[in-house]
Design a protein around this motif. Structure first.
Motif, PDB file in Angstrom:
ATOM      1  N   ILE A  40       0.860  -1.182   0.000  1.00 10.33           N
ATOM      2  CA  ILE A  40       0.000   0.000   0.000  1.00 10.33           C
ATOM      3  C   ILE A  40       0.895   1.230   0.000  1.00 10.33           C
ATOM      4  O   ILE A  40       1.778   1.361   0.847  1.00 10.33           O
ATOM      5  CB  ILE A  40      -0.904   0.024   1.248  1.00 10.33           C
ATOM      6  CG1 ILE A  40      -1.685  -1.272   1.367  1.00 10.33           C
ATOM      7  CG2 ILE A  40      -1.830   1.229   1.215  1.00 10.33           C
ATOM      8  CD1 ILE A  40      -2.343  -1.464   2.710  1.00 10.33           C
ATOM      9  N   PHE A  41       0.664   2.138  -0.944  1.00 10.06           N
ATOM     10  CA  PHE A  41       1.429   3.371  -1.065  1.00 10.06           C
ATOM     11  C   PHE A  41       0.506   4.529  -0.697  1.00 10.06           C
ATOM     12  O   PHE A  41      -0.483   4.769  -1.394  1.00 10.06           O
ATOM     13  CB  PHE A  41       1.951   3.532  -2.497  1.00 10.06           C
ATOM     14  CG  PHE A  41       2.843   2.403  -2.923  1.00 10.06           C
ATOM     15  CD1 PHE A  41       4.209   2.479  -2.723  1.00 10.06           C
ATOM     16  CD2 PHE A  41       2.323   1.261  -3.500  1.00 10.06           C
ATOM     17  CE1 PHE A  41       5.037   1.439  -3.105  1.00 10.06           C
ATOM     18  CE2 PHE A  41       3.135   0.212  -3.879  1.00 10.06           C
ATOM     19  CZ  PHE A  41       4.506   0.303  -3.680  1.00 10.06           C
ATOM     20  N   VAL A  42       0.793   5.227   0.413  1.00  9.36           N
ATOM     21  CA  VAL A  42      -0.117   6.267   0.896  1.00  9.36           C
ATOM     22  C   VAL A  42       0.606   7.588   1.109  1.00  9.36           C
ATOM     23  O   VAL A  42       1.807   7.637   1.362  1.00  9.36           O
ATOM     24  CB  VAL A  42      -0.812   5.863   2.217  1.00  9.36           C
ATOM     25  CG1 VAL A  42      -1.709   4.679   2.037  1.00  9.36           C
ATOM     26  CG2 VAL A  42       0.188   5.608   3.314  1.00  9.36           C
ATOM     27  N   GLU A  43      -0.177   8.645   0.992  1.00  5.87           N
ATOM     28  CA  GLU A  43       0.248   9.974   1.422  1.00  5.87           C
ATOM     29  C   GLU A  43      -0.510  10.264   2.716  1.00  5.87           C
ATOM     30  O   GLU A  43      -1.703   9.996   2.798  1.00  5.87           O
ATOM     31  CB  GLU A  43      -0.092  11.017   0.374  1.00  5.87           C
ATOM     32  CG  GLU A  43       0.705  10.857  -0.893  1.00  5.87           C
ATOM     33  CD  GLU A  43       0.352  11.905  -1.933  1.00  5.87           C
ATOM     34  OE1 GLU A  43       1.259  12.300  -2.669  1.00  5.87           O
ATOM     35  OE2 GLU A  43      -0.819  12.317  -1.985  1.00  5.87           O
ATOM     36  N   VAL A  44       0.216  10.782   3.715  1.00 10.57           N
ATOM     37  CA  VAL A  44      -0.398  11.002   5.016  1.00 10.57           C
ATOM     38  C   VAL A  44      -0.589  12.496   5.286  1.00 10.57           C
ATOM     39  O   VAL A  44       0.019  13.348   4.643  1.00 10.57           O
ATOM     40  CB  VAL A  44       0.425  10.358   6.151  1.00 10.57           C
ATOM     41  CG1 VAL A  44       0.483   8.854   5.993  1.00 10.57           C
ATOM     42  CG2 VAL A  44       1.815  10.926   6.229  1.00 10.57           C
ATOM     43  N   GLU A  45      -1.427  12.754   6.250  1.00 10.93           N
ATOM     44  CA  GLU A  45      -1.750  14.127   6.628  1.00 10.93           C
ATOM     45  C   GLU A  45      -0.592  14.746   7.400  1.00 10.93           C
ATOM     46  O   GLU A  45       0.022  14.101   8.254  1.00 10.93           O
ATOM     47  CB  GLU A  45      -3.012  14.113   7.491  1.00 10.93           C
ATOM     48  CG  GLU A  45      -3.510  15.461   7.911  1.00 10.93           C
ATOM     49  CD  GLU A  45      -4.787  15.374   8.712  1.00 10.93           C
ATOM     50  OE1 GLU A  45      -5.250  16.429   9.168  1.00 10.93           O
ATOM     51  OE2 GLU A  45      -5.336  14.270   8.874  1.00 10.93           O
ATOM     52  N   TYR A  46      -0.299  16.007   7.091  1.00 16.26           N
ATOM     53  CA  TYR A  46       0.766  16.735   7.784  1.00 16.26           C
ATOM     54  C   TYR A  46       0.401  16.868   9.259  1.00 16.26           C
ATOM     55  O   TYR A  46      -0.727  17.170   9.611  1.00 16.26           O
ATOM     56  CB  TYR A  46       0.965  18.123   7.163  1.00 16.26           C
ATOM     57  CG  TYR A  46       2.009  18.938   7.863  1.00 16.26           C
ATOM     58  CD1 TYR A  46       3.355  18.700   7.640  1.00 16.26           C
ATOM     59  CD2 TYR A  46       1.646  19.933   8.762  1.00 16.26           C
ATOM     60  CE1 TYR A  46       4.324  19.430   8.284  1.00 16.26           C
ATOM     61  CE2 TYR A  46       2.612  20.688   9.416  1.00 16.26           C
ATOM     62  CZ  TYR A  46       3.948  20.422   9.174  1.00 16.26           C
ATOM     63  OH  TYR A  46       4.904  21.141   9.820  1.00 16.26           O
ATOM     64  N   GLY A  47       1.356  16.619  10.131  1.00 13.76           N
ATOM     65  CA  GLY A  47       1.133  16.748  11.558  1.00 13.76           C
ATOM     66  C   GLY A  47       0.832  15.432  12.261  1.00 13.76           C
ATOM     67  O   GLY A  47       0.754  15.393  13.481  1.00 13.76           O
ATOM     68  N   THR A  48       0.653  14.374  11.512  1.00 12.56           N
ATOM     69  CA  THR A  48       0.413  13.068  12.132  1.00 12.56           C
ATOM     70  C   THR A  48       1.739  12.337  12.295  1.00 12.56           C
ATOM     71  O   THR A  48       2.710  12.622  11.600  1.00 12.56           O
ATOM     72  CB  THR A  48      -0.530  12.198  11.278  1.00 12.56           C
ATOM     73  OG1 THR A  48       0.040  12.016   9.992  1.00 12.56           O
ATOM     74  CG2 THR A  48      -1.895  12.827  11.145  1.00 12.56           C
ATOM     75  N   LYS A  49       1.773  11.398  13.217  1.00 14.05           N
ATOM     76  CA  LYS A  49       2.969  10.579  13.395  1.00 14.05           C
ATOM     77  C   LYS A  49       2.982   9.526  12.298  1.00 14.05           C
ATOM     78  O   LYS A  49       2.117   8.665  12.243  1.00 14.05           O
ATOM     79  CB  LYS A  49       2.962   9.915  14.757  1.00 14.05           C
ATOM     80  CG  LYS A  49       3.142  10.882  15.893  1.00 14.05           C
ATOM     81  CD  LYS A  49       3.243  10.143  17.204  1.00 14.05           C
ATOM     82  CE  LYS A  49       3.465  11.132  18.324  1.00 14.05           C
ATOM     83  NZ  LYS A  49       3.583  10.449  19.620  1.00 14.05           N
ATOM     84  N   VAL A  50       3.961   9.611  11.430  1.00 15.41           N
ATOM     85  CA  VAL A  50       4.023   8.770  10.246  1.00 15.41           C
ATOM     86  C   VAL A  50       4.115   7.295  10.629  1.00 15.41           C
ATOM     87  O   VAL A  50       3.408   6.454  10.062  1.00 15.41           O
ATOM     88  CB  VAL A  50       5.206   9.181   9.346  1.00 15.41           C
ATOM     89  CG1 VAL A  50       5.373   8.230   8.185  1.00 15.41           C
ATOM     90  CG2 VAL A  50       5.007  10.605   8.851  1.00 15.41           C
ATOM     91  N   THR A  51       4.951   6.958  11.593  1.00 18.06           N
ATOM     92  CA  THR A  51       5.089   5.555  11.984  1.00 18.06           C
ATOM     93  C   THR A  51       3.806   5.010  12.590  1.00 18.06           C
ATOM     94  O   THR A  51       3.440   3.861  12.348  1.00 18.06           O
ATOM     95  CB  THR A  51       6.243   5.371  12.984  1.00 18.06           C
ATOM     96  OG1 THR A  51       6.022   6.226  14.110  1.00 18.06           O
ATOM     97  CG2 THR A  51       7.571   5.696  12.345  1.00 18.06           C
TER      98      THR A  51
END
Length: 109
Positions: A65-76
């Protein structure tokens, strides 16, 4: 993927697993969109089609799964939540026990 129930044999296609994976990712907090690792897929396929689901001859399922995440969230933490949610949904809804889920964070928006 085929498995036996008390009522008969059930076959679940790779496309059905891809759809369940997509729904599980979208239910998770943090991802904004599902992307891809190549430019051709970015332009010419749906978000659902950008999830790679492969089954080997032993019934083992690999999901990328290749995702873009929301700024400000903990990526891990977002990646771990996506992995757990996908694994849980596939075990509960599709009776998939041998699943490897690989989450690739390709961007932050």
């Amino acid at each position: 993927m085929k498995f036996q129930t008390e009522y008969g044999e059930v076959e679940i296609t790779v496309n059905a697993l891809r759809k369940l994976t997509y729904l599980a990712v979208m239910e998770t907090y943090g991802p904004i969109s599902i992307g891809s690792d190549n430019w051709f897929s970015k332009w010419f396929s749906s978000e659902e089609g950008k999830i790679k689901v492969e089954e080997d001859e032993y019934g083992h399922i690999n999901i990328d799964i290749f995702v873009e995440v929301e700024y400000g969230t903990k990526v891990t933490e977002v990646g771990r939540n996506i992995e757990e949610n996908v694994r849980h949904k596939l075990q509960y809804l599709a009776n998939c026990e041998n699943v490897d889920v690989n989450v690739h964070i390709i961007g932050v928006k």
